[in-house]
Motif scaffolding. Structure first.
Motif, short mmCIF file in Angstrom:
data_model
loop_
_atom_site.label_atom_id
_atom_site.label_comp_id
_atom_site.label_asym_id
_atom_site.label_seq_id
_atom_site.Cartn_x
_atom_site.Cartn_y
_atom_site.Cartn_z
N ASP A 65 -5.13 5.88 -12.52
CA ASP A 65 -3.80 6.37 -12.20
C ASP A 65 -3.31 5.80 -10.87
N MET B 225 -2.17 2.22 -11.42
CA MET B 225 -0.89 2.18 -12.14
C MET B 225 0.26 2.57 -11.20
N LEU B 226 0.02 3.55 -10.34
CA LEU B 226 1.04 3.95 -9.38
C LEU B 226 1.31 2.84 -8.38
N LEU C 144 0.87 -0.37 -8.94
CA LEU C 144 1.56 -1.41 -9.69
C LEU C 144 3.04 -1.06 -9.87
N ALA C 145 3.34 0.19 -10.18
CA ALA C 145 4.73 0.62 -10.33
C ALA C 145 5.49 0.46 -9.01
N GLY C 146 4.84 0.77 -7.91
CA GLY C 146 5.47 0.61 -6.60
C GLY C 146 5.76 -0.85 -6.27
N VAL D 290 6.24 -3.25 -8.48
CA VAL D 290 7.31 -3.69 -9.37
C VAL D 290 8.66 -3.20 -8.86
N CYS D 291 8.74 -1.96 -8.43
CA CYS D 291 10.00 -1.42 -7.90
C CYS D 291 10.41 -2.14 -6.62
#
Length: 66
Positions: A3, A6-7, A9-11, A13-14
């Protein structure tokens, strides 16, 4: 652990998307953000007024525009 990755990676990407947005639009980026917020607010206002009419409630006050 998964998790957290993934968090992260999301950061990333944003952040990359935001950097790309500001690179493409430059000094007009803030104006675009404000315009989108204004359009969203007006759209939400119309949606809420329609919902109030559906349930039979009358909005208080008079419209001063539109």
């Amino acid at each position: 652990m998964k998790d957290g990755l993934m968090l992260l990676l999301a950061g990333v990407v944003c952040a990359a998307g935001a950097a790309l947005f500001f690179r493409i639009f430059g000094s007009d980026a803030l104006n675009i953000i404000v315009l989108l917020a204004l359009v969203a607010t007006i759209g939400d206002n119309f949606r809420l007024r329609r919902r109030l009419r559906e349930i039979g409630a009358k909005p208080e006050g008079k419209r001063t525009w539109l």
